[in-house]
Motif scaffolding. Sequence first.
Motif, PDB file in Angstrom:
ATOM      1  N   MET A   1       0.832  -1.211   0.000  1.00  0.00           N
ATOM      2  CA  MET A   1       0.000   0.000   0.000  1.00  0.00           C
ATOM      3  C   MET A   1       0.858   1.249   0.000  1.00  0.00           C
ATOM      4  O   MET A   1       0.640   2.179  -0.775  1.00  0.00           O
ATOM      5  CB  MET A   1      -0.889  -0.014   1.262  1.00  0.00           C
ATOM      6  CG  MET A   1      -1.916   1.111   1.263  1.00  0.00           C
ATOM      7  SD  MET A   1      -3.140   0.909  -0.027  1.00  0.00           S
ATOM      8  CE  MET A   1      -3.479   2.597  -0.437  1.00  0.00           C
TER       9      MET A   1
ATOM     10  N   ARG B   1     -11.960   8.906  -4.811  1.00  0.00           N
ATOM     11  CA  ARG B   1     -11.213   7.943  -3.993  1.00  0.00           C
ATOM     12  C   ARG B   1     -11.981   7.590  -2.723  1.00  0.00           C
ATOM     13  O   ARG B   1     -12.035   6.427  -2.322  1.00  0.00           O
ATOM     14  CB  ARG B   1      -9.832   8.505  -3.632  1.00  0.00           C
ATOM     15  CG  ARG B   1      -8.904   8.573  -4.838  1.00  0.00           C
ATOM     16  CD  ARG B   1      -7.557   9.141  -4.487  1.00  0.00           C
ATOM     17  NE  ARG B   1      -6.730   9.278  -5.665  1.00  0.00           N
ATOM     18  CZ  ARG B   1      -6.042   8.279  -6.212  1.00  0.00           C
ATOM     19  NH1 ARG B   1      -6.073   7.091  -5.661  1.00  0.00           N
ATOM     20  NH2 ARG B   1      -5.334   8.479  -7.304  1.00  0.00           N
ATOM     21  N   LEU B   2     -12.564   8.623  -2.107  1.00  0.00           N
ATOM     22  CA  LEU B   2     -13.332   8.355  -0.889  1.00  0.00           C
ATOM     23  C   LEU B   2     -14.534   7.476  -1.213  1.00  0.00           C
ATOM     24  O   LEU B   2     -14.854   6.540  -0.475  1.00  0.00           O
ATOM     25  CB  LEU B   2     -13.787   9.666  -0.251  1.00  0.00           C
ATOM     26  CG  LEU B   2     -12.681  10.509   0.393  1.00  0.00           C
ATOM     27  CD1 LEU B   2     -13.194  11.892   0.742  1.00  0.00           C
ATOM     28  CD2 LEU B   2     -12.116   9.824   1.636  1.00  0.00           C
TER      29      LEU B   2
ATOM     30  N   GLN C   1      -1.587   9.887   1.057  1.00  0.00           N
ATOM     31  CA  GLN C   1      -1.282  10.138  -0.356  1.00  0.00           C
ATOM     32  C   GLN C   1      -0.711  11.542  -0.551  1.00  0.00           C
ATOM     33  O   GLN C   1       0.324  11.714  -1.190  1.00  0.00           O
ATOM     34  CB  GLN C   1      -2.546   9.966  -1.198  1.00  0.00           C
ATOM     35  CG  GLN C   1      -2.278  10.162  -2.682  1.00  0.00           C
ATOM     36  CD  GLN C   1      -3.559  10.296  -3.472  1.00  0.00           C
ATOM     37  OE1 GLN C   1      -4.628   9.895  -3.023  1.00  0.00           O
ATOM     38  NE2 GLN C   1      -3.445  10.867  -4.654  1.00  0.00           N
TER      39      GLN C   1
ATOM     40  N   GLY D   1     -13.901   3.824  -1.548  1.00  0.00           N
ATOM     41  CA  GLY D   1     -13.492   3.090  -0.360  1.00  0.00           C
ATOM     42  C   GLY D   1     -12.182   3.507   0.270  1.00  0.00           C
ATOM     43  O   GLY D   1     -11.670   2.792   1.131  1.00  0.00           O
ATOM     44  N   ALA D   2     -11.607   4.652  -0.153  1.00  0.00           N
ATOM     45  CA  ALA D   2     -10.401   5.125   0.519  1.00  0.00           C
ATOM     46  C   ALA D   2     -10.783   5.697   1.876  1.00  0.00           C
ATOM     47  O   ALA D   2     -11.807   6.357   2.001  1.00  0.00           O
ATOM     48  CB  ALA D   2      -9.722   6.198  -0.322  1.00  0.00           C
ATOM     49  N   GLN D   3      -9.954   5.401   2.884  1.00  0.00           N
ATOM     50  CA  GLN D   3     -10.205   5.989   4.192  1.00  0.00           C
ATOM     51  C   GLN D   3      -9.475   7.320   4.279  1.00  0.00           C
ATOM     52  O   GLN D   3      -8.534   7.572   3.544  1.00  0.00           O
ATOM     53  CB  GLN D   3      -9.734   5.035   5.293  1.00  0.00           C
ATOM     54  CG  GLN D   3     -10.645   3.820   5.389  1.00  0.00           C
ATOM     55  CD  GLN D   3     -10.166   2.816   6.396  1.00  0.00           C
ATOM     56  OE1 GLN D   3      -8.971   2.605   6.533  1.00  0.00           O
ATOM     57  NE2 GLN D   3     -11.101   2.189   7.097  1.00  0.00           N
ATOM     58  N   ALA D   4      -9.930   8.157   5.216  1.00  0.00           N
ATOM     59  CA  ALA D   4      -9.365   9.498   5.341  1.00  0.00           C
ATOM     60  C   ALA D   4      -7.847   9.436   5.479  1.00  0.00           C
ATOM     61  O   ALA D   4      -7.124  10.201   4.850  1.00  0.00           O
ATOM     62  CB  ALA D   4      -9.975  10.214   6.536  1.00  0.00           C
ATOM     63  N   ARG D   5      -7.361   8.488   6.281  1.00  0.00           N
ATOM     64  CA  ARG D   5      -5.912   8.466   6.509  1.00  0.00           C
ATOM     65  C   ARG D   5      -5.140   8.058   5.247  1.00  0.00           C
ATOM     66  O   ARG D   5      -3.993   8.402   5.066  1.00  0.00           O
ATOM     67  CB  ARG D   5      -5.560   7.574   7.690  1.00  0.00           C
ATOM     68  CG  ARG D   5      -5.896   6.120   7.517  1.00  0.00           C
ATOM     69  CD  ARG D   5      -5.174   5.280   8.558  1.00  0.00           C
ATOM     70  NE  ARG D   5      -5.531   3.882   8.421  1.00  0.00           N
ATOM     71  CZ  ARG D   5      -6.593   3.330   9.010  1.00  0.00           C
ATOM     72  NH1 ARG D   5      -7.346   4.048   9.781  1.00  0.00           N
ATOM     73  NH2 ARG D   5      -6.869   2.051   8.819  1.00  0.00           N
ATOM     74  N   GLN D   6      -5.830   7.313   4.365  1.00  0.00           N
ATOM     75  CA  GLN D   6      -5.152   6.941   3.121  1.00  0.00           C
ATOM     76  C   GLN D   6      -5.020   8.143   2.194  1.00  0.00           C
ATOM     77  O   GLN D   6      -4.022   8.299   1.506  1.00  0.00           O
ATOM     78  CB  GLN D   6      -5.918   5.804   2.428  1.00  0.00           C
ATOM     79  CG  GLN D   6      -5.769   4.493   3.183  1.00  0.00           C
ATOM     80  CD  GLN D   6      -6.688   3.403   2.677  1.00  0.00           C
ATOM     81  OE1 GLN D   6      -7.845   3.657   2.340  1.00  0.00           O
ATOM     82  NE2 GLN D   6      -6.185   2.201   2.627  1.00  0.00           N
TER      83      GLN D   6
END
Lengths: 234, 403
Positions: B1, B314-315, B327, B318-323
Amino acid sequence: MADAPLIELAGISRVYGEGEIAVRALDNIDLTVEAGDFIAIMGPSGSGKSTAMNVIGCLDSPTSGHYRFNGIEVAGLSQDQRALLRRHYLGFVFQGYNLLPRTSALHNVELPLIYKGLGRAERRAAAADALRKVGLEDRAHHDPSALSGGQQQRVAIARALVGNPQVILADEPTGNLDTKTSVEIMEVLEGLNENEGLTIVMVTHETDMAQYARRLIWMVDGRIERDERKRKAA
Amino acid sequence: MLWETVRLAIQAIFRNALRSFLTVLGIVIGVAAVIAMVTVGQGSTEQVTADVEKLGANVLMVLPGQDPMEGGPVGTADPMFTVRDNDMLENQLASVGLSAPISQSRARVVFGNENRRTDVVGTDNRYFEAARWTLARGRFFDPAEVQSGKPVCVLGETVRRDLFGYADPVGETVRIRALSCEIVGLLQSKGASTFGADQDDFVIMPIKTFHRRIAGNSDVSTLFVSVREDASTERAKEEIEILMREIRRIGRGEEDDFSVMDMKQLATMLSGITDILTGLLSAVAAVSLVVGGIGIMNIMLVSVTERTREIGIRLAIGAQARQVLLQFLVEAIILSLIGGLIGIALGLGLAILGTNWLSIPFTPDPGIVLLAFGFSALVGIVFGFFPARRAARLDPIEALRHE
């Protein structure tokens, strides 16, 4: 748990703002969607159909009521937990396609799998497979700007289904397309519903497109006015 | 990741190559300036040390007056030394090899139509040995010449060139004030000293000649001591101090009215000065690193706004806030690391040019290179965090609606 419906909204309200200026976008809605269904939510602008879609898609939290997805209570989940639900069970198709610019179709389709933590080779294979399902395998390396609207929307559908979701949420998927292309897109969605057993929840204001669904829901002023299961035209 | 995030960031950076380059320009300039300053500064420190070693690390100079490095007043009227003091040092101290008395004065040296103001030095052959002078032509002094104070002299290369061009001066006679002086030798050039002073710009004569014909007194201003190879300079210094206190009748509890200068000490003092200068210039250069960081923050904020829709997508998938945070943070860090790398290369290049131009050694310090690299990463983290957090806090619905 196996008997629980896929989507179950009970007494869902969504209120924006407070006090006198408060707007009830959703007003005490009850809705159950079984796995494998294809429903179309229709209604005039401001009827709350997009808000309903956002709540079902776990993008938004209801102000009150219960939302159970696969038996899981969603209403109390955190942002990150809802992100995980979207990642594993939901796929989105938007009116404006929402592809990443300057990024090939293949890479766009791969995107959800990156967050699922799949390796590169696996992602490539799954993305190519999804593109094949929407009939775009020969456009895999084109940027969105080199694709027609219909093709872009098909890439978006491939992106929505690449992660093997249980539900595809389509928000006005044909809103930017001409009639002929719209029909193509609806046929792709219909095929996914019939052949892959994917549950599809679609918001549209075009009556013609709603005909592809098995069940029609009419919304007015944040309430469900009509809910009819329709006999499929041959 | 994480690897995916890094790859993604690199893609995003190169998608906008020109803007990325302009963004990191501040970091590039900051890092380059710091590296160039420090490297040139260290080169000159090293040069000082090398110069002092050339002169002889085991050389001590005894001067009248308190040690200026220890805060004593300079040029006070403390009594000078005598030739007898000098000889007592040499004869009585086990750690002293040679000790040469030195007296000097500025005077005009005349030959034919040419003349030059230079240092006229009175000493004897021990000085040539202790200071490691060698002859280019002719000879040093005869013992008889030293003994009786004959008007003979040895020239430094600069004086020779000024008065004689490239001709052989040995056997010619020059006039220094009222004294006609025969040239018996020419010294091999030593070139410029650490300070940039010309070490070859002087005329040397026997000290007796100097006292009688130039100075008119018998003062000795410096004792030039070379320490025996088997003795330490610290030991020699102590011995000299004890003996000199005795000779000059300094009572218990009174302070020295002379000082013993160690060449090592001198080197420390000089490199101390260059270190301070280097530090000061580097600090100024470091300010531009901060400015560069602000530039990165600015562009990252613009980038977050521009890519709001991308963040929404992205959100949604399924991207999480921390991802999302990661980035944008990784992107800022990689940007500033790229800037750091370019800056390091540029800085070393400038340092090569600079050291070449000043003819000092090029000695890059891996420590400072690593530090610059680490610092640019830090700049990325600090100035990338705020924009990244802003991106991570976006509401997916709002972000998707963003035009």
